[in-house]
Design a protein around this motif. Sequence first.
Motif, mmCIF file in Angstrom:
data_model
loop_
_atom_site.group_PDB
_atom_site.id
_atom_site.type_symbol
_atom_site.label_atom_id
_atom_site.label_comp_id
_atom_site.label_asym_id
_atom_site.label_seq_id
_atom_site.Cartn_x
_atom_site.Cartn_y
_atom_site.Cartn_z
ATOM 1 N N TYR A 35 45.108 -55.656 -12.028
ATOM 2 C CA TYR A 35 46.243 -55.935 -12.913
ATOM 3 C C TYR A 35 46.556 -54.708 -13.776
ATOM 4 O O TYR A 35 47.724 -54.362 -13.979
ATOM 5 C CB TYR A 35 45.982 -57.156 -13.802
ATOM 6 C CG TYR A 35 47.101 -57.279 -14.794
ATOM 7 C CD1 TYR A 35 48.348 -57.712 -14.374
ATOM 8 C CD2 TYR A 35 46.956 -56.860 -16.109
ATOM 9 C CE1 TYR A 35 49.424 -57.733 -15.241
ATOM 10 C CE2 TYR A 35 48.020 -56.879 -16.983
ATOM 11 C CZ TYR A 35 49.249 -57.316 -16.543
ATOM 12 O OH TYR A 35 50.309 -57.312 -17.387
ATOM 13 N N GLY A 36 45.502 -54.045 -14.246
ATOM 14 C CA GLY A 36 45.718 -52.861 -15.076
ATOM 15 C C GLY A 36 46.523 -51.800 -14.354
ATOM 16 O O GLY A 36 47.418 -51.173 -14.922
ATOM 17 N N PHE A 37 46.236 -51.597 -13.051
ATOM 18 C CA PHE A 37 46.973 -50.600 -12.276
ATOM 19 C C PHE A 37 48.404 -51.052 -12.029
ATOM 20 O O PHE A 37 49.321 -50.250 -11.931
ATOM 21 C CB PHE A 37 46.285 -50.342 -10.927
ATOM 22 C CG PHE A 37 44.959 -49.651 -11.045
ATOM 23 C CD1 PHE A 37 44.645 -48.894 -12.162
ATOM 24 C CD2 PHE A 37 44.017 -49.737 -10.027
ATOM 25 C CE1 PHE A 37 43.437 -48.256 -12.274
ATOM 26 C CE2 PHE A 37 42.801 -49.098 -10.137
ATOM 27 C CZ PHE A 37 42.507 -48.351 -11.255
ATOM 28 N N CYS A 38 48.590 -52.377 -11.895
ATOM 29 C CA CYS A 38 49.905 -52.884 -11.487
ATOM 30 C C CYS A 38 50.848 -53.097 -12.666
ATOM 31 O O CYS A 38 52.050 -53.230 -12.461
ATOM 32 C CB CYS A 38 49.763 -54.212 -10.749
ATOM 33 S SG CYS A 38 49.046 -54.034 -9.132
ATOM 34 N N ALA A 39 50.293 -53.145 -13.895
ATOM 35 C CA ALA A 39 51.132 -53.542 -15.037
ATOM 36 C C ALA A 39 52.370 -52.676 -15.147
ATOM 37 O O ALA A 39 53.473 -53.172 -15.386
ATOM 38 C CB ALA A 39 50.310 -53.475 -16.320
ATOM 39 N N SER A 77 43.440 -54.497 -19.961
ATOM 40 C CA SER A 77 42.849 -54.947 -18.696
ATOM 41 C C SER A 77 41.760 -54.004 -18.234
ATOM 42 O O SER A 77 40.705 -54.436 -17.761
ATOM 43 C CB SER A 77 43.918 -55.042 -17.610
ATOM 44 O OG SER A 77 44.970 -55.804 -18.056
ATOM 45 N N ILE A 78 42.019 -52.678 -18.378
ATOM 46 C CA ILE A 78 40.989 -51.729 -17.974
ATOM 47 C C ILE A 78 39.764 -51.883 -18.868
ATOM 48 O O ILE A 78 38.618 -51.804 -18.404
ATOM 49 C CB ILE A 78 41.546 -50.291 -18.015
ATOM 50 C CG1 ILE A 78 42.602 -50.133 -16.926
ATOM 51 C CG2 ILE A 78 40.435 -49.280 -17.808
ATOM 52 C CD1 ILE A 78 43.256 -48.791 -16.908
ATOM 53 N N LEU A 79 40.019 -52.152 -20.154
ATOM 54 C CA LEU A 79 38.900 -52.401 -21.071
ATOM 55 C C LEU A 79 38.072 -53.581 -20.577
ATOM 56 O O LEU A 79 36.833 -53.518 -20.561
ATOM 57 C CB LEU A 79 39.450 -52.665 -22.473
ATOM 58 C CG LEU A 79 38.435 -52.982 -23.558
ATOM 59 C CD1 LEU A 79 37.505 -51.815 -23.768
ATOM 60 C CD2 LEU A 79 39.115 -53.335 -24.860
ATOM 61 N N THR A 80 38.750 -54.657 -20.150
ATOM 62 C CA THR A 80 38.027 -55.825 -19.646
ATOM 63 C C THR A 80 37.177 -55.457 -18.442
ATOM 64 O O THR A 80 35.999 -55.820 -18.363
ATOM 65 C CB THR A 80 39.026 -56.917 -19.216
ATOM 66 O OG1 THR A 80 40.007 -57.040 -20.222
ATOM 67 C CG2 THR A 80 38.326 -58.223 -18.999
ATOM 68 N N ALA A 81 37.784 -54.713 -17.509
ATOM 69 C CA ALA A 81 37.040 -54.325 -16.309
ATOM 70 C C ALA A 81 35.836 -53.468 -16.692
ATOM 71 O O ALA A 81 34.736 -53.656 -16.165
ATOM 72 C CB ALA A 81 37.959 -53.564 -15.359
#
Lengths: 481, 238, 113
Positions: free
Chosen positions: A16-20, A114-118
């Motif tokens: 999701y982070g890449f797609c946002a 999202s990247i933080l979550t990952a």
Amino acid sequence: MIDHLPILVIVVPLMYGFCAAILKYFSVRAARVGFVSASSVQLALVAALARQVALQGTVEYRLAAWHPEVGIVLVVDVLAVLFAAIIAFCVLLVAVYSADYPAADSTSYFTLASILTAGMTGIVLTGDLFNLYVFIEMTSLSSVALVAVNRDEKGIRAALRYIVFSIVAGLLFLLAVMLLYGASGSLNMRIVAGQFAGFAPNLQAVVIALFAVALGIKTAVIPFHGWLPDVYTGSPSAVSALLSGAVNKTGIYMLARLLFTLTSPGSHGVLQPALLAAGAVTILGGHTLALGQTNVKSILACSSIAHTGYMVMGFGVGTAAGVTAGLFHALNHMVMKSGAFLSAEAMSTKGQDIQQWQGLQKRVSTAGVVFVVSTLALVGIPPFGAFMSKWQLATAAIQEGLWHAALFVPLGTAMAVLYYGRVYRSLFSLRCEESTADTDMQHLTTVRKLVLAAAAVGCVAPFLLHGGLLSVLRAAALNLF
Amino acid sequence: MKKAVALVLMLLLGACLLSALSGIPQAEYRLLHGEAPARIVQHGMDDTGAVNLVTGVLFDYRSFDTLGESTVIFTAVAGIMMLFLPGQVPLAGKGLSSMAKRSVDLLLPFVLIVGLYVISHGHISPGGGFQGGTIWATLTILMCIVYGTQFESQFIEYDAKKTLESAAAVALLLVGAVALFAGYPFLSNLAAGFPGGTPGQLVSAGHIPWLNAAVGMKVAAGLSLIFFSMVKKKSGEG
Amino acid sequence: MTFAHLIMLGLFLLGFWCVLTETDLIKIVVGFNIMEASLLLLLVKMAYVPGGRPPILFPAAPDAAKIVDPIPQALTLTAIVIGAATTALMLSLIVQLHRHYGTTDLDELREIR
């Protein structure tokens, strides 16, 4: 697909982070909906993973199909999945609350969160030392950028302070990892831990010290707490909630995982007393710092330092009961602090100073109630979860004969009563300042009210369900022994 | 006072590291006793199909680290683009003399090909996605210096670079996910049925060239985005 | 413990000194980069075997005993990239700070606050 749950938990938020940024081309609304649904999917996946761990025991996932000796493995035990759940829950709370965040460029916020979550989930699940370093850097870079998400002066100053401390911690961590590789020829935590006792004594001491300092900086244990008040105060409240509720917990996790995996917790070296002392100093210092603040967010920030102290003290006790209490407190603190920061944001339409909060209670009902509930929980009085975890901590310390350590728990509670008392006195004062009287209160959307209500319920639930929770936490603590 | 504290800290750290380093054995010890280095040096080529063992480690044994480091660049780029408003106008510059422009024109295809070579031969010779991507990024920086920012931003649009970076990052994840559908762990290479080919050939080493290509695009777009975000200024500023 | 180790240690401490005593943020970034470079040097040193060959088995595989350890080299590459990303983010924060305050000196910033 059930076999691939450990990696999906990391890849889904990453995807999701890449797609946002691409989604934003279609509509900002799509990016927004995607953000909330990615966080929900994340929590669902973690729940499924927890079920798998409950059924099968520790799950090992070999990335790229290599043996742990040469490749990278994800190791999911009860402790790891517990922290993954803490992170996913906190992220979901914050995501729902802040989906319509008025940040100037909201897609960057979604991408970074999202990247933080990952990154955080990766820290918790990975079983490889260098991979852990990569995830630490991913987490710290995305949280640094999130602190400055509003691009205001305060945020940028805070972000700079944060990144300086993060780089120092990262370099020390990398050095320790390199020394371990140099001595063992492996990066797998379990293999390195198995050989650790055979290393040169100097090397052992230096590696432990490097890890302790690096993670001390990450968790803001007291000699290394310099960054925390500014960062939590300077960042938007949703980000403060994320930093305090989730990012700080990854530091706690690494502290427990690395120190206890490398040295067996029963051995009474210098580490146990050092952790105890650091915990005590941090409790006392954090509460003392909070006493001197007049800004509500600064008070909450300083109290975060103090609460980290309770967790570290729990690890310092060194028995299963002590570690269980520390983990229980980490769980409680996530809910309480997220609730407190989020409701504080809803309250501070005029400003974050105590004086500006005079008589606010009458005007913002939901946020006010949740703020009072979550801060009372932070104080640690009976109908809330934190009371149980502090109680467990004190009894665990007394069982070990550490009376002097147990004394810090009621002392901390007394100090917390003092500074939250000041906030309440302003909040409940009948005299309404003119400046607050004539402003419209920020209207809370139903969704935000629901998030706050969920946080309030989360403050009470661990008290009621402590029997079941404690058995899970005990199983998690036993993973370390 | 500050310097005295710094000196004490420095000496303390130095002494600690000195004593720790003396406990570290030589590399030969690890190559004999460490399971990972021993296995990779002896079987690395058969395991990954790559004759460049460093690339084999980077894109096969430890490919998850590589995904992580690409994400770190992505994070930095996202953060930097957030800090520098997207609405800012590019700083207009006239660029250098026509002689410089002509020579860069001549140089351009060669640099492009060197970048492509370094990326596509990552599993055979020193190089790979990161190095080749950096070469490509220097190309856009060179164009910016010689032709001025205005020209470069028309040549490859800001949004196009942004999309290219996101797409390359997604491609990286998708290549990793191919193995999932074959029933193997994420990022599996030869085990998941990617053709290994003859080691040393251009088409070999399973998914390593694909990963290299995705990383190369990502790094090139990311680094040039970082550069252009920093070069731009607010309208009305100097 | 060799001469190379001492050089690496000296560089690390030099960077550390720079970070602790300099007040200009740009110089602190330089200090961090020196520290990082020294760690990377140590990593490469860790991989090295006397008389070692690069771990590239083409066109012909060198003597297995003479191949340097490929893992630290791969780790170095990862660490370089991460370091570059961190430096870039920190520098852009400094640029933003300079736009707000007109200075990058910590002492001057402390007075402005």
